[in-house]
Design a protein around this motif. Structure first.
Motif, PDB file in Angstrom:
ATOM      1  N   GLY A   5       2.020  -4.207   5.426  1.00  0.00           N
ATOM      2  CA  GLY A   5       0.664  -4.413   4.921  1.00  0.00           C
ATOM      3  C   GLY A   5       0.647  -4.696   3.430  1.00  0.00           C
ATOM      4  O   GLY A   5       1.559  -5.317   2.883  1.00  0.00           O
ATOM      5  N   THR A   6      -0.378  -4.197   2.760  1.00  0.00           N
ATOM      6  CA  THR A   6      -0.566  -4.442   1.325  1.00  0.00           C
ATOM      7  C   THR A   6      -0.224  -3.179   0.545  1.00  0.00           C
ATOM      8  O   THR A   6      -0.675  -2.086   0.885  1.00  0.00           O
ATOM      9  N   ALA A  17      -4.222   7.022  -9.766  1.00  0.00           N
ATOM     10  CA  ALA A  17      -5.006   5.832  -9.435  1.00  0.00           C
ATOM     11  C   ALA A  17      -4.564   5.245  -8.097  1.00  0.00           C
ATOM     12  O   ALA A  17      -5.405   4.797  -7.298  1.00  0.00           O
ATOM     13  N   VAL A  18      -3.257   5.250  -7.838  1.00  0.00           N
ATOM     14  CA  VAL A  18      -2.752   4.721  -6.571  1.00  0.00           C
ATOM     15  C   VAL A  18      -3.264   5.560  -5.409  1.00  0.00           C
ATOM     16  O   VAL A  18      -3.649   5.024  -4.355  1.00  0.00           O
ATOM     17  N   GLU A  19      -3.305   6.874  -5.575  1.00  0.00           N
ATOM     18  CA  GLU A  19      -3.801   7.743  -4.506  1.00  0.00           C
ATOM     19  C   GLU A  19      -5.254   7.437  -4.150  1.00  0.00           C
ATOM     20  O   GLU A  19      -5.657   7.534  -2.989  1.00  0.00           O
ATOM     21  N   ARG A  20      -6.052   7.071  -5.159  1.00  0.00           N
ATOM     22  CA  ARG A  20      -7.477   6.820  -4.921  1.00  0.00           C
ATOM     23  C   ARG A  20      -7.775   5.370  -4.540  1.00  0.00           C
ATOM     24  O   ARG A  20      -8.895   5.051  -4.166  1.00  0.00           O
ATOM     25  N   MET A  21      -6.780   4.502  -4.646  1.00  0.00           N
ATOM     26  CA  MET A  21      -7.004   3.080  -4.437  1.00  0.00           C
ATOM     27  C   MET A  21      -7.252   2.779  -2.960  1.00  0.00           C
ATOM     28  O   MET A  21      -6.473   3.167  -2.095  1.00  0.00           O
ATOM     29  N   PRO A  22      -8.342   2.100  -2.648  1.00  0.00           N
ATOM     30  CA  PRO A  22      -8.629   1.799  -1.236  1.00  0.00           C
ATOM     31  C   PRO A  22      -7.713   0.698  -0.699  1.00  0.00           C
ATOM     32  O   PRO A  22      -7.278  -0.187  -1.433  1.00  0.00           O
ATOM     33  N   GLY A  23      -7.411   0.784   0.590  1.00  0.00           N
ATOM     34  CA  GLY A  23      -6.686  -0.285   1.261  1.00  0.00           C
ATOM     35  C   GLY A  23      -5.214  -0.378   0.944  1.00  0.00           C
ATOM     36  O   GLY A  23      -4.596  -1.429   1.183  1.00  0.00           O
ATOM     37  N   ILE A  24      -4.608   0.672   0.412  1.00  0.00           N
ATOM     38  CA  ILE A  24      -3.170   0.653   0.128  1.00  0.00           C
ATOM     39  C   ILE A  24      -2.433   1.204   1.346  1.00  0.00           C
ATOM     40  O   ILE A  24      -2.577   2.360   1.715  1.00  0.00           O
ATOM     41  N   ASP A  25      -1.611   0.345   1.957  1.00  0.00           N
ATOM     42  CA  ASP A  25      -0.888   0.731   3.171  1.00  0.00           C
ATOM     43  C   ASP A  25       0.474   1.340   2.869  1.00  0.00           C
ATOM     44  O   ASP A  25       0.999   2.108   3.677  1.00  0.00           O
ATOM     45  N   TRP A  26       1.056   0.979   1.719  1.00  0.00           N
ATOM     46  CA  TRP A  26       2.403   1.463   1.409  1.00  0.00           C
ATOM     47  C   TRP A  26       2.640   1.354  -0.082  1.00  0.00           C
ATOM     48  O   TRP A  26       1.903   0.657  -0.802  1.00  0.00           O
ATOM     49  N   VAL A  27       3.658   2.068  -0.543  1.00  0.00           N
ATOM     50  CA  VAL A  27       4.040   2.007  -1.951  1.00  0.00           C
ATOM     51  C   VAL A  27       5.550   1.877  -2.043  1.00  0.00           C
ATOM     52  O   VAL A  27       6.287   2.188  -1.102  1.00  0.00           O
ATOM     53  N   GLU A  28       5.980   1.405  -3.185  1.00  0.00           N
ATOM     54  CA  GLU A  28       7.407   1.276  -3.477  1.00  0.00           C
ATOM     55  C   GLU A  28       7.691   2.088  -4.730  1.00  0.00           C
ATOM     56  O   GLU A  28       6.908   2.069  -5.675  1.00  0.00           O
ATOM     57  N   VAL A  29       8.810   2.793  -4.740  1.00  0.00           N
ATOM     58  CA  VAL A  29       9.174   3.625  -5.876  1.00  0.00           C
ATOM     59  C   VAL A  29      10.575   3.247  -6.343  1.00  0.00           C
ATOM     60  O   VAL A  29      11.443   2.934  -5.529  1.00  0.00           O
ATOM     61  N   PRO A 243       3.856 -12.780   6.005  1.00  0.00           N
ATOM     62  CA  PRO A 243       4.763 -11.796   5.388  1.00  0.00           C
ATOM     63  C   PRO A 243       4.487 -10.390   5.932  1.00  0.00           C
ATOM     64  O   PRO A 243       3.328  -9.968   5.998  1.00  0.00           O
ATOM     65  N   PRO A 244       5.546  -9.662   6.331  1.00  0.00           N
ATOM     66  CA  PRO A 244       5.329  -8.298   6.852  1.00  0.00           C
ATOM     67  C   PRO A 244       4.671  -7.365   5.845  1.00  0.00           C
ATOM     68  O   PRO A 244       3.983  -6.420   6.222  1.00  0.00           O
ATOM     69  N   GLY A 245       4.895  -7.611   4.556  1.00  0.00           N
ATOM     70  CA  GLY A 245       4.301  -6.775   3.517  1.00  0.00           C
ATOM     71  C   GLY A 245       4.234  -7.547   2.218  1.00  0.00           C
ATOM     72  O   GLY A 245       5.059  -8.426   1.964  1.00  0.00           O
ATOM     73  N   VAL A 246       3.236  -7.213   1.413  1.00  0.00           N
ATOM     74  CA  VAL A 246       3.089  -7.815   0.090  1.00  0.00           C
ATOM     75  C   VAL A 246       2.766  -6.690  -0.885  1.00  0.00           C
ATOM     76  O   VAL A 246       1.919  -5.832  -0.589  1.00  0.00           O
ATOM     77  N   LEU A 247       3.438  -6.699  -2.048  1.00  0.00           N
ATOM     78  CA  LEU A 247       3.293  -5.572  -2.972  1.00  0.00           C
ATOM     79  C   LEU A 247       3.129  -6.049  -4.401  1.00  0.00           C
ATOM     80  O   LEU A 247       3.842  -6.946  -4.861  1.00  0.00           O
ATOM     81  N   LEU A 248       2.195  -5.432  -5.119  1.00  0.00           N
ATOM     82  CA  LEU A 248       1.990  -5.691  -6.545  1.00  0.00           C
ATOM     83  C   LEU A 248       2.912  -4.792  -7.358  1.00  0.00           C
ATOM     84  O   LEU A 248       2.922  -3.572  -7.186  1.00  0.00           O
ATOM     85  N   GLU A 249       3.673  -5.397  -8.274  1.00  0.00           N
ATOM     86  CA  GLU A 249       4.510  -4.650  -9.204  1.00  0.00           C
ATOM     87  C   GLU A 249       3.855  -4.621 -10.576  1.00  0.00           C
ATOM     88  O   GLU A 249       3.441  -5.651 -11.100  1.00  0.00           O
ATOM     89  N   ARG A 250       3.782  -3.433 -11.163  1.00  0.00           N
ATOM     90  CA  ARG A 250       3.323  -3.288 -12.546  1.00  0.00           C
ATOM     91  C   ARG A 250       4.097  -2.124 -13.143  1.00  0.00           C
ATOM     92  O   ARG A 250       4.070  -1.007 -12.612  1.00  0.00           O
ATOM     93  N   ASP A 251       4.802  -2.372 -14.266  1.00  0.00           N
ATOM     94  CA  ASP A 251       5.671  -1.353 -14.837  1.00  0.00           C
ATOM     95  C   ASP A 251       5.224  -0.849 -16.205  1.00  0.00           C
ATOM     96  O   ASP A 251       5.653   0.224 -16.633  1.00  0.00           O
ATOM     97  N   GLU A 252       4.399  -1.626 -16.914  1.00  0.00           N
ATOM     98  CA  GLU A 252       3.980  -1.239 -18.253  1.00  0.00           C
ATOM     99  C   GLU A 252       2.581  -1.758 -18.529  1.00  0.00           C
ATOM    100  O   GLU A 252       2.032  -2.553 -17.767  1.00  0.00           O
ATOM    101  N   ASN A 253       1.998  -1.295 -19.665  1.00  0.00           N
ATOM    102  CA  ASN A 253       0.664  -1.742 -20.077  1.00  0.00           C
ATOM    103  C   ASN A 253      -0.326  -1.653 -18.919  1.00  0.00           C
ATOM    104  O   ASN A 253      -1.021  -2.613 -18.584  1.00  0.00           O
TER     105      ASN A 253
END
Length: 436
Positions: A5-6, A17-29, A243-253
């Protein structure tokens, strides 16, 4: 392949913020940033809600000349098991060079560097991927990386290289569309052609990230909004395969949560655009050219690759001559970027150093980096920098120098420095005797 998913990259700074974000199916660490026995509460809460967590490694160096380090593979496996992950991911890159294969000091890049798209590099990468697959409890997916420069005399396009890798090993692919855009700007490579040559059935998921352009070079910063060209490449990919999954990456700012949510929505919209009838497809959908696997000479290939990667990394971090065939200007840009990243990461790993040195920290570190390549991790780098500085009588302010030395003494030994004068004297005497 499991439908993910997304998702969004989980970072401590935006965990709430990630915990409260709607529609998040998965996360990457980032795998190296979590400890299996002490997972952050935020990740535990997400897992408790059924959110999939995928560990993403950055230090294995599968594209390097040496075989993957067993301890690093064990650590990656432990994180996959602790997080209950359906797969783990890493990069098609090298991050260190030198050592026994070249009878030279080991050098660390502190960054993901591109492997040459040659038969030697492919043979070594395939063997390294198989070793990793055998050591991991779940499937492995590997990511294409962004690059500021090209290797001379490459024998394959990126699409052909990835196609053969997947064909020979069965490894899944993590396709970063932001990196395809980076390589389009920096290396003149057509992202549509790269997508057309990929084995689309091997895609595990997709990364999307932002960056910025300066002096004709695109920097994959993960610290800026996702630009339209990257979303266009995502739509093109989605027109070819779901695509089986799509993920936004943000590391700074990190922006406000609402802005992050807006970027996630823009990613969803790009996928929907590509999947719609008559979507964004902009090139041939012909499969990549399948080549027969040659009879490899793995040890000879490793030695040749080791020599080439060591010469390149030495030019980037130790000031040795640029190997023949490389763009000197681009390697200069890369060398400055590596030094700047070292300074930034050391400031995070050892935040006391910028506090002690103030505005002198960054120029002092950049001067140090020009003469002293990183040979260990960032914590070792911080200690080496501080020791070198105060042993050279820097900075000029005696009070600051004392603070720097005190910081180094507190952290350089196996145990914290004792507050008892007698114990400190005994340890100092022992160090002095050992140096003789």
């Amino acid at each position: 392949m499991e439908r993910l998913g997304t998702g969004i990259g989980w970072r401590p700074e935006i965990g709430d913020a990630v915990e409260r974000m709607p529609g998040i199916d998965w996360v990457e660490v980032v795998a190296e940033n979590v400890c299996p026995g002490h997972l952050p509460d935020s990740l535990l809460r997400l897992r408790g809600r059924g959110v999939t967590v995928v560990p993403h490694g950055v230090s294995l160096g599968l594209g390097g000349a040496e075989r993957p380090d067993a301890a690093r593979l064990t650590a990656l496996a432990e994180r996959a098991e602790a997080l209950g992950s359906p797969l783990v991911t890493e990069h098609i890159a090298f991050v260190r060079a030198g050592g026994p294969l070249t009878a030279s000091p080991r050098l660390e890049a502190g960054h993901l560097l591109p492997v040459p798209r040659t038969r030697d590099a492919l043979d070594v990468l395939c063997e390294n991927v198989r070793i990793a697959q055998d050591a991991l409890p779940v499937p492995l997916a590997v990511e294409n990386i962004a690059a500021l420069f090209s290797w001379p005399d490459e024998e394959m396009t990126e699409g052909q290289f990835l196609y053969e890798l997947a064909d020979r090993t069965g490894v899944r692919l993590l396709i970063d569309v932001a990196n395809l855009h980076t390589n389009h700007v920096n290396r003149g490579e057509d992202p549509a052609e790269a997508l057309a040559e990929l084995p689309l059935e091997a895609i595990a998921y997709v990364h999307v990230a932002g960056g910025f352009q300066r002096d004709g070079v695109w920097h994959d910063s993960h610290a800026h909004p996702v630009p339209e060209p990257v979303l266009d490449i995502l739509a093109d990919l989605a027109a070819r395969v779901a695509p089986p999954g799509v993920l936004l990456e943000r590391d700074e700012n990190f922006p406000e949560p609402a802005e992050l949510e807006g970027e996630v929505e823009a990613i969803r919209a790009a996928v929907e655009k590509g999947r719609a009838p008559g979507g964004a497809l902009s090139g041939s959908t012909a499969p990549g050219r399948r080549s027969s696997e040659r009879a490899a000479e793995p040890e000879a290939a490793r030695r040749r690759l080791a020599l080439a990667q060591t010469a390149l990394l030495s030019a980037l971090v130790a000031g040795t001559p640029v190997p023949e065939g490389f763009d000197r200007v681009r390697l200069g840009v890369q060398a400055r970027a590596l030094a700047g990243k070292r300074a930034d990461v050391v400031a995070k790993v050892a935040p006391e150093l910028p506090e002690i040195l103030g505005t002198a920290y960054r120029p002092a570190f950049l001067g140090y980096a020009q003469r002293h390549p990183m040979t260990g991790g960032y914590r070792r780098d911080a200690l080496d920098f501080a020791e070198r500085l105060w042993r050279d009588g820097q900075p000029g302010d005696a009070r600051v120098r004392r603070e720097l030395r005190k910081w180094w003494l507190e952290r350089s030994g196996p145990v914290p420095r004792s507050r008892r004068p007698g114990v400190r004297l005994a340890r100092a005497t022992r160090r002095a005797l050992l140096r003789r």
